[in-house]
Design a protein around this motif. Structure first.
Motif, PDB file in Angstrom:
ATOM      1  N   GLY A  75       0.785  -1.230   0.000  1.00  0.00           N
ATOM      2  CA  GLY A  75       0.000   0.000   0.000  1.00  0.00           C
ATOM      3  C   GLY A  75       0.811   1.272   0.000  1.00  0.00           C
ATOM      4  N   GLN A  76       2.105   1.185  -0.288  1.00  0.00           N
ATOM      5  CA  GLN A  76       2.952   2.372  -0.357  1.00  0.00           C
ATOM      6  C   GLN A  76       3.735   2.377  -1.661  1.00  0.00           C
ATOM      7  OE1 GLN A  76       5.494   2.951   3.038  1.00  0.00           O
ATOM      8  NE2 GLN A  76       3.819   2.928   4.513  1.00  0.00           N
ATOM      9  N   LYS A  77       3.746   3.522  -2.326  1.00  0.00           N
ATOM     10  CA  LYS A  77       4.593   3.693  -3.510  1.00  0.00           C
ATOM     11  C   LYS A  77       5.904   4.320  -3.051  1.00  0.00           C
ATOM     12  CE  LYS A  77       3.026   4.564  -7.559  1.00  0.00           C
ATOM     13  NZ  LYS A  77       2.397   5.170  -8.760  1.00  0.00           N
ATOM     14  N   HIS A  78       7.021   3.651  -3.324  1.00  0.00           N
ATOM     15  CA  HIS A  78       8.338   4.095  -2.900  1.00  0.00           C
ATOM     16  C   HIS A  78       9.088   4.714  -4.080  1.00  0.00           C
ATOM     17  CE1 HIS A  78       8.474   1.712   0.988  1.00  0.00           C
ATOM     18  NE2 HIS A  78       7.422   1.202   0.361  1.00  0.00           N
ATOM     19  N   VAL A  79       9.807   5.777  -3.801  1.00  0.00           N
ATOM     20  CA  VAL A  79      10.770   6.352  -4.745  1.00  0.00           C
ATOM     21  C   VAL A  79      12.080   6.449  -3.970  1.00  0.00           C
ATOM     22  CG1 VAL A  79      11.306   8.253  -6.305  1.00  0.00           C
ATOM     23  CG2 VAL A  79       8.920   7.701  -5.797  1.00  0.00           C
ATOM     24  N   LYS A  80      13.003   5.507  -4.217  1.00  0.00           N
ATOM     25  CA  LYS A  80      14.176   5.360  -3.353  1.00  0.00           C
ATOM     26  C   LYS A  80      15.466   5.519  -4.152  1.00  0.00           C
ATOM     27  CE  LYS A  80      15.995   2.373   0.301  1.00  0.00           C
ATOM     28  NZ  LYS A  80      15.784   1.120   1.056  1.00  0.00           N
ATOM     29  N   LEU A  81      16.403   6.251  -3.555  1.00  0.00           N
ATOM     30  CA  LEU A  81      17.684   6.514  -4.200  1.00  0.00           C
ATOM     31  C   LEU A  81      18.441   5.214  -4.460  1.00  0.00           C
ATOM     32  CD1 LEU A  81      19.742   8.747  -5.069  1.00  0.00           C
ATOM     33  CD2 LEU A  81      20.674   8.592  -2.748  1.00  0.00           C
ATOM     34  N   LEU A  82      18.910   5.056  -5.697  1.00  0.00           N
ATOM     35  CA  LEU A  82      19.677   3.871  -6.082  1.00  0.00           C
ATOM     36  C   LEU A  82      21.173   4.153  -5.933  1.00  0.00           C
ATOM     37  CD1 LEU A  82      17.777   2.519  -9.223  1.00  0.00           C
ATOM     38  CD2 LEU A  82      18.112   1.345  -7.052  1.00  0.00           C
ATOM     39  N   ASP A  83      21.643   4.207  -4.701  1.00  0.00           N
ATOM     40  CA  ASP A  83      23.064   4.423  -4.437  1.00  0.00           C
ATOM     41  C   ASP A  83      23.392   3.770  -3.098  1.00  0.00           C
ATOM     42  OD1 ASP A  83      25.638   5.275  -3.888  1.00  0.00           O
ATOM     43  OD2 ASP A  83      25.341   7.267  -4.750  1.00  0.00           O
TER      44      ASP A  83
ATOM     45  N   CYS B 105      13.947  21.733  -0.808  1.00  0.00           N
ATOM     46  CA  CYS B 105      14.590  21.898   0.498  1.00  0.00           C
ATOM     47  C   CYS B 105      15.863  21.073   0.660  1.00  0.00           C
ATOM     48  CB  CYS B 105      13.612  21.540   1.607  1.00  0.00           C
ATOM     49  SG  CYS B 105      12.253  22.722   1.734  1.00  0.00           S
ATOM     50  N   GLY B 106      16.179  20.213  -0.294  1.00  0.00           N
ATOM     51  CA  GLY B 106      17.405  19.445  -0.177  1.00  0.00           C
ATOM     52  C   GLY B 106      17.305  18.100  -0.868  1.00  0.00           C
ATOM     53  N   LYS B 107      18.405  17.393  -0.870  1.00  0.00           N
ATOM     54  CA  LYS B 107      18.481  16.107  -1.540  1.00  0.00           C
ATOM     55  C   LYS B 107      17.617  15.073  -0.822  1.00  0.00           C
ATOM     56  CE  LYS B 107      21.826  12.749  -3.327  1.00  0.00           C
ATOM     57  NZ  LYS B 107      23.258  12.422  -3.462  1.00  0.00           N
ATOM     58  N   ILE B 108      16.865  14.312  -1.606  1.00  0.00           N
ATOM     59  CA  ILE B 108      15.924  13.328  -1.073  1.00  0.00           C
ATOM     60  C   ILE B 108      16.523  11.933  -1.150  1.00  0.00           C
ATOM     61  CG2 ILE B 108      13.684  12.223  -1.477  1.00  0.00           C
ATOM     62  CD1 ILE B 108      12.660  14.942  -2.467  1.00  0.00           C
ATOM     63  N   PHE B 109      16.363  11.168  -0.060  1.00  0.00           N
ATOM     64  CA  PHE B 109      16.770   9.764  -0.064  1.00  0.00           C
ATOM     65  C   PHE B 109      15.618   8.869  -0.495  1.00  0.00           C
ATOM     66  CE2 PHE B 109      16.991   5.660   2.188  1.00  0.00           C
ATOM     67  CZ  PHE B 109      18.159   5.156   1.634  1.00  0.00           C
ATOM     68  N   GLU B 110      14.394   9.155   0.028  1.00  0.00           N
ATOM     69  CA  GLU B 110      13.252   8.300  -0.297  1.00  0.00           C
ATOM     70  C   GLU B 110      11.944   9.044  -0.074  1.00  0.00           C
ATOM     71  OE1 GLU B 110      11.631   3.773   0.683  1.00  0.00           O
ATOM     72  OE2 GLU B 110      12.663   4.896   2.255  1.00  0.00           O
ATOM     73  N   VAL B 111      10.976   8.761  -0.935  1.00  0.00           N
ATOM     74  CA  VAL B 111       9.592   9.204  -0.764  1.00  0.00           C
ATOM     75  C   VAL B 111       8.722   7.960  -0.644  1.00  0.00           C
ATOM     76  CG1 VAL B 111       7.620  10.354  -1.842  1.00  0.00           C
ATOM     77  CG2 VAL B 111       9.900  11.359  -2.037  1.00  0.00           C
ATOM     78  N   ARG B 112       7.820   7.953   0.359  1.00  0.00           N
ATOM     79  CA  ARG B 112       6.848   6.858   0.496  1.00  0.00           C
ATOM     80  C   ARG B 112       5.446   7.465   0.444  1.00  0.00           C
ATOM     81  NH1 ARG B 112       6.840   4.680   5.439  1.00  0.00           N
ATOM     82  NH2 ARG B 112       8.244   6.185   6.397  1.00  0.00           N
ATOM     83  N   LEU B 113       4.752   7.206  -0.641  1.00  0.00           N
ATOM     84  CA  LEU B 113       3.425   7.751  -0.876  1.00  0.00           C
ATOM     85  C   LEU B 113       2.386   6.693  -0.545  1.00  0.00           C
ATOM     86  CD1 LEU B 113       1.788  10.179  -2.004  1.00  0.00           C
ATOM     87  CD2 LEU B 113       2.059   9.178  -4.280  1.00  0.00           C
ATOM     88  N   LEU B 114       1.467   6.994   0.378  1.00  0.00           N
ATOM     89  CA  LEU B 114       0.450   6.026   0.796  1.00  0.00           C
ATOM     90  C   LEU B 114      -0.636   5.933  -0.280  1.00  0.00           C
ATOM     91  CD1 LEU B 114       2.015   6.705   3.408  1.00  0.00           C
ATOM     92  CD2 LEU B 114      -0.130   6.450   4.660  1.00  0.00           C
ATOM     93  N   MET B 115      -0.954   4.696  -0.683  1.00  0.00           N
ATOM     94  CA  MET B 115      -1.893   4.461  -1.768  1.00  0.00           C
ATOM     95  C   MET B 115      -3.109   3.683  -1.278  1.00  0.00           C
ATOM     96  SD  MET B 115      -0.026   5.859  -4.147  1.00  0.00           S
ATOM     97  CE  MET B 115      -0.864   5.388  -5.666  1.00  0.00           C
ATOM     98  N   ASP B 116      -4.246   3.836  -1.993  1.00  0.00           N
ATOM     99  CA  ASP B 116      -5.413   3.021  -1.679  1.00  0.00           C
ATOM    100  C   ASP B 116      -5.629   1.986  -2.787  1.00  0.00           C
ATOM    101  OD1 ASP B 116      -6.699   4.303  -3.800  1.00  0.00           O
ATOM    102  OD2 ASP B 116      -7.738   5.729  -2.499  1.00  0.00           O
TER     103      ASP B 116
END
Length: 296
Positions: free
Chosen positions: A28-36, A68-79
């Motif tokens: 139930g979460q869409k992740h956008v995570k840094l590949l490093d 605001c700065g470099k992002i490591f990960e975004v977790r978007l809650l989905m239905d």
């Protein structure tokens, strides 16, 4: 910063200013995570955002917080329908970026006039169980709690309550994920037999238990939150600042404890902006600016 970023989504890959992010969905979460594998975020660098548009794209969300700065990960809650639930977690690489997001992006429009609420996210590892009858034996209560939510539980601490004939306890878990599973499993009550139920809630995170406010006024109404953030954090350790809010000609800064607030009051003593010398005090200013009690 967002205008300088080239961002595109290609299948399960998002590319941002030569940084590669994996896009995937799980539980139930869409992740956008840094590949490093060589880059790791600092502790306490995550924020929680709510009131997001339900049709918001990942790209728009990413660019908004990237300011605001470099992002490591975004977790978007989905239905289940495939749309987002209006909430997300954003973990930055550095603490300063998370504080900047809370101070500068809260109540800002993300699309059109749609404004987002941004707060500091705590990796809370504690639940609090309240209004436990004092007559309940501690050993038996511990056994009930372990059976109800023992996975990841590392400590149960009993405390006497100010409420007569009752007590409460803190349940500490290995990490936030275990605490979240336990909360989901037993909330809102653990039942002690057919007639007694004890409430289960998140404990106030340790970082917030002694937070202290510093109030300020006398600044140009045209000044931006970004400018104030830079002004404040040039004089204090950004990790001691939790947030600040502005309501017309008045504002409040929240610090992690009283010592940090007193240090900031001294550091801010001679701050001048736009030809105005700012005023700070530990008590709220009265709204009537002609009242002499509003003076420092």
């Amino acid at each position: 910063m967002a205008s300088e970023v080239s961002i595109r989504a290609a299948e399960e890959l998002l590319i941002c200013d030569q940084q590669r992010y994996r896009v995937y969905q799980i539980n139930g979460q869409k992740h956008v995570k840094l590949l490093d594998p060589d880059q790791f975020p600092e502790p306490m660098s995550e924020v929680f955002a709510s009131n997001l548009p339900r049709d918001l794209s990942v790209e728009t969300l990413f660019v908004f917080f990237l300011r605001c700065g470099k992002i490591f990960e975004v977790r978007l809650l989905m239905d289940y329908s495939g749309s987002n639930r209006g909430k997300c977690f954003v973990r930055y690489m550095r603490v300063e970026a998370s504080r900047r997001a809370v101070c500068c992006l809260d109540n800002e429009p993300i699309t059109g006039d749609h404004r987002v609420a941004v707060n500091l996210s705590m990796d809370n590892t504690q639940l609090i169980l309240k209004r436990i009858p004092a007559c309940v034996p501690d050993d038996w209560l511990r056994a009930v709690i372990w059976e109800a939510m023992g996975e990841g539980l590392v400590n149960i601490s009993m405390k006497p309550s100010r409420i007569p004939f009752s007590k409460y306890c803190f349940c500490t878990f290995v990490d936030h994920q275990f605490a979240m599973r336990a909360h989901r499993k037993v909330w809102p009550f653990i039942h002690l037999g057919p007639v007694v139920s004890i409430s289960v809630n998140w404990a106030v995170p340790k970082l917030l238990r002694h937070k202290t406010n510093l109030y300020f006024t006398n600044f140009p109404l045209t000044v931006t939150k970004q400018e104030l953030f830079d002004l404040f954090t040039a004089k204090i350790n950004v990790k001691t600042l939790l947030e600040f809010r502005i309501d017309n000609a008045y504002g409040v800064i929240t610090f992690i404890n009283f010592h940090s607030m007193r240090h900031a009051m001294t550091a801010f003593a001679n701050i001048t902006i736009g030809g105005l010398r700012m005023r700070f005090r530990s008590e709220p200013f009265l709204i009537n600016p002609t009242d002499p009690s509003t003076e420092s």
